[in-house]
Motif scaffolding. Structure first.
Motif, PDB file in Angstrom:
ATOM      1  N   ASP A 256      -1.935   2.311  15.825  1.00  0.00           N
ATOM      2  CA  ASP A 256      -2.777   1.311  15.171  1.00  0.00           C
ATOM      3  C   ASP A 256      -1.942   0.077  14.877  1.00  0.00           C
ATOM      4  O   ASP A 256      -0.704   0.092  14.976  1.00  0.00           O
ATOM      5  N   SER A 257      -2.608  -0.998  14.480  1.00  0.00           N
ATOM      6  CA  SER A 257      -1.889  -2.208  14.106  1.00  0.00           C
ATOM      7  C   SER A 257      -1.285  -2.033  12.716  1.00  0.00           C
ATOM      8  O   SER A 257      -1.762  -1.232  11.902  1.00  0.00           O
ATOM      9  N   PHE A 258      -0.226  -2.796  12.449  1.00  0.00           N
ATOM     10  CA  PHE A 258       0.420  -2.720  11.143  1.00  0.00           C
ATOM     11  C   PHE A 258      -0.555  -3.113  10.037  1.00  0.00           C
ATOM     12  O   PHE A 258      -0.614  -2.478   8.983  1.00  0.00           O
ATOM     13  N   GLU A 259      -1.358  -4.134  10.296  1.00  0.00           N
ATOM     14  CA  GLU A 259      -2.316  -4.623   9.292  1.00  0.00           C
ATOM     15  C   GLU A 259      -3.353  -3.555   8.970  1.00  0.00           C
ATOM     16  O   GLU A 259      -3.691  -3.337   7.791  1.00  0.00           O
ATOM     17  N   ASN A 260      -3.874  -2.878   9.990  1.00  0.00           N
ATOM     18  CA  ASN A 260      -4.868  -1.828   9.746  1.00  0.00           C
ATOM     19  C   ASN A 260      -4.270  -0.676   8.944  1.00  0.00           C
ATOM     20  O   ASN A 260      -4.931  -0.114   8.051  1.00  0.00           O
ATOM     21  N   ILE A 261      -3.038  -0.323   9.257  1.00  0.00           N
ATOM     22  CA  ILE A 261      -2.379   0.772   8.539  1.00  0.00           C
ATOM     23  C   ILE A 261      -2.217   0.423   7.063  1.00  0.00           C
ATOM     24  O   ILE A 261      -2.536   1.223   6.179  1.00  0.00           O
ATOM     25  N   MET A 262      -1.731  -0.775   6.773  1.00  0.00           N
ATOM     26  CA  MET A 262      -1.450  -1.165   5.391  1.00  0.00           C
ATOM     27  C   MET A 262      -2.706  -1.428   4.576  1.00  0.00           C
ATOM     28  O   MET A 262      -2.657  -1.436   3.337  1.00  0.00           O
ATOM     29  N   ASN A 263      -3.832  -1.642   5.238  1.00  0.00           N
ATOM     30  CA  ASN A 263      -5.098  -1.890   4.535  1.00  0.00           C
ATOM     31  C   ASN A 263      -6.067  -0.718   4.624  1.00  0.00           C
ATOM     32  O   ASN A 263      -7.238  -0.847   4.267  1.00  0.00           O
ATOM     33  N   SER A 264      -5.582   0.420   5.065  1.00  0.00           N
ATOM     34  CA  SER A 264      -6.426   1.589   5.282  1.00  0.00           C
ATOM     35  C   SER A 264      -6.722   2.335   3.990  1.00  0.00           C
ATOM     36  O   SER A 264      -6.080   2.113   2.952  1.00  0.00           O
ATOM     37  N   GLU A 265      -7.692   3.235   4.061  1.00  0.00           N
ATOM     38  CA  GLU A 265      -8.010   4.091   2.922  1.00  0.00           C
ATOM     39  C   GLU A 265      -6.841   5.017   2.614  1.00  0.00           C
ATOM     40  O   GLU A 265      -6.583   5.344   1.459  1.00  0.00           O
ATOM     41  N   LYS A 266      -6.123   5.426   3.675  1.00  0.00           N
ATOM     42  CA  LYS A 266      -4.953   6.274   3.470  1.00  0.00           C
ATOM     43  C   LYS A 266      -3.889   5.533   2.662  1.00  0.00           C
ATOM     44  O   LYS A 266      -3.232   6.127   1.786  1.00  0.00           O
ATOM     45  N   ALA A 267      -3.740   4.236   2.914  1.00  0.00           N
ATOM     46  CA  ALA A 267      -2.765   3.435   2.164  1.00  0.00           C
ATOM     47  C   ALA A 267      -3.144   3.384   0.689  1.00  0.00           C
ATOM     48  O   ALA A 267      -2.276   3.463  -0.194  1.00  0.00           O
ATOM     49  N   LYS A 268      -4.441   3.253   0.417  1.00  0.00           N
ATOM     50  CA  LYS A 268      -4.904   3.226  -0.980  1.00  0.00           C
ATOM     51  C   LYS A 268      -4.646   4.569  -1.657  1.00  0.00           C
ATOM     52  O   LYS A 268      -4.293   4.626  -2.839  1.00  0.00           O
ATOM     53  N   GLU A 269      -4.834   5.646  -0.901  1.00  0.00           N
ATOM     54  CA  GLU A 269      -4.576   6.985  -1.435  1.00  0.00           C
ATOM     55  C   GLU A 269      -3.096   7.167  -1.758  1.00  0.00           C
ATOM     56  O   GLU A 269      -2.734   7.665  -2.835  1.00  0.00           O
ATOM     57  N   ILE A 270      -2.233   6.725  -0.834  1.00  0.00           N
ATOM     58  CA  ILE A 270      -0.788   6.849  -1.043  1.00  0.00           C
ATOM     59  C   ILE A 270      -0.327   5.939  -2.175  1.00  0.00           C
ATOM     60  O   ILE A 270       0.602   6.274  -2.925  1.00  0.00           O
ATOM     61  N   GLU A 271      -0.975   4.789  -2.321  1.00  0.00           N
ATOM     62  CA  GLU A 271      -0.618   3.866  -3.406  1.00  0.00           C
ATOM     63  C   GLU A 271      -0.767   4.535  -4.763  1.00  0.00           C
ATOM     64  O   GLU A 271       0.032   4.302  -5.676  1.00  0.00           O
ATOM     65  N   GLN A 272      -1.773   5.384  -4.911  1.00  0.00           N
ATOM     66  CA  GLN A 272      -1.963   6.107  -6.171  1.00  0.00           C
ATOM     67  C   GLN A 272      -0.839   7.120  -6.390  1.00  0.00           C
ATOM     68  O   GLN A 272      -0.404   7.345  -7.525  1.00  0.00           O
TER      69      GLN A 272
END
Length: 335
Positions: free
Chosen positions: A273-289
């Motif tokens: 995937d693109s870097f932008e899609n990875i960093m803005n993904s739902e998975k990123a939000k989950e990991i942010e928590q």
């Protein structure tokens, strides 16, 4: 005072050292398991990028990685053990505006013992001496402070002052990245020597104001390391900026927030995937928590650097206060 996001690219888990505080060498990748350089073209411009490993210079295509990232990065850094002198000097001549830190754990006896690398210090020193002949000027050593190398801290700092090169430092950690869970961190024996090291930074004998200011800033960063060495449980370092301020990409292309967690928190893969899609993904939000809930209190310089940029009055006040205390013959106040 601009905040620049840092990407640490773990280009390989292959390593020619056998460090006693890091077991990457027991968990090495194969060359065909590592992402090829063109995937790094997906990274946005303007990042501060650290090329690391394992030992990054083991990669035969290291020059291609630098060719891609050199024009994109705001600052391109190489972390190396300095064993492959010719290859490192070649990179420095070709890409002179990079930052190079050669990792050592002390003077020759301690360094070679801890790193399990015969003549490791000799190679590291030769690399620094050869780099001083190039146009690359942002060069120096780095050291990981641990309970069995603290006695060499001041000697290593004095060596760097004499050579007029930088000295970066960190402290041992346990994590998925290091494949370690038994590194001793708290060390009463190291505290006194570490305070002498920080005093040396605060009374820097380096030439030029810019170099002195760098030492003062490093002294402030070492405040957190001192609190970690004496066993403080929490509250001694700024909030972690993983994902917001920095990220990691492992040799397989997996993107994660940091290298300090117990297990690797994978957000996505740069091959898929693109870097932008990875960093803005739902998975990123989950990991942010997970990052926000993390209580490991890692003391990595990247966390401190970003907080110092956001709140410069805190290190400035601490530095001035402690320079005055040292002038009056008092001990450092770590609060």
């Amino acid at each position: 005072m601009k905040n620049t996001i840092q990407g640490s690219l773990i280009t390989t888990f292959r390593c020619n050292a056998k460090c006693n505080m890091c077991n990457i060498w027991q968990n090495q990748t194969k060359a065909d398991e590592e992402i090829t350089p063109e995937y790094y073209e997906k990274l946005p411009s303007g990042l501060r990028i650290n090329i690391t490993g394992g030992e990054a210079t083991i990669r035969k295509d290291i020059d291609e990685i630098f060719r891609i990232l050199y024009p994109k990065a705001s600052l391109l850094e190489l972390s190396t053990n300095g064993f492959h002198t010719e290859k490192i000097v070649e990179l420095a001549n070709k890409y002179p505006n990079i930052l190079i830190r050669v990792s050592v754990e002390g003077l020759p006896a301690i360094n070679d013992s801890k790193r399990g690398l015969k003549n490791g210090f000799d190679h590291a020193l030769r690399t620094i001496l050869e780099l001083k002949k190039t146009k690359c000027k942002n060069i120096g050593f780095s050291v990981v402070i641990s309970p069995d190398n603290y006695k060499d801290l001041l000697y290593l700092y004095d060596l760097c002052v004499a050579l007029d090169v930088e000295l970066g430092n960190s402290v041992v950690h346990n994590s998925w990245y290091f494949h370690k869970h038994d590194n001793q961190i708290v060390s009463q024996e190291a505290l006194m020597q570490h305070e002498l090291f920080v005093k040396a930074l605060l009374t820097s004998k380096r030439r030029g104001l810019k170099n002195k200011l760098k030492d003062y800033g490093r002294a402030f960063f070492n405040r957190s390391i001192h609190c970690r060495l004496r066993g403080d449980e929490s509250g001694y370092r700024p909030p972690c900026g993983a994902l917001d301020d920095f990220f990691f990409i492992d040799p397989a292309g997996n993107v994660s927030p940091c290298n300090g967690s117990e297990e690797e928190w994978i957000i996505g893969n740069i091959k898929e995937d693109s870097f932008e899609n990875i960093m803005n993904s739902e998975k990123a939000k989950e990991i942010e928590q997970k990052v926000k809930a993390c209580s490991r209190n890692c003391t990595f310089v990247v966390t401190e650097r970003h907080d110092m940029l956001r709140r410069p009055w805190i290190p400035i006040f601490w530095i001035i206060k402690n320079k005055m205390r040292i002038a009056r013959g008092k001990n450092i106040c770590w609060d």
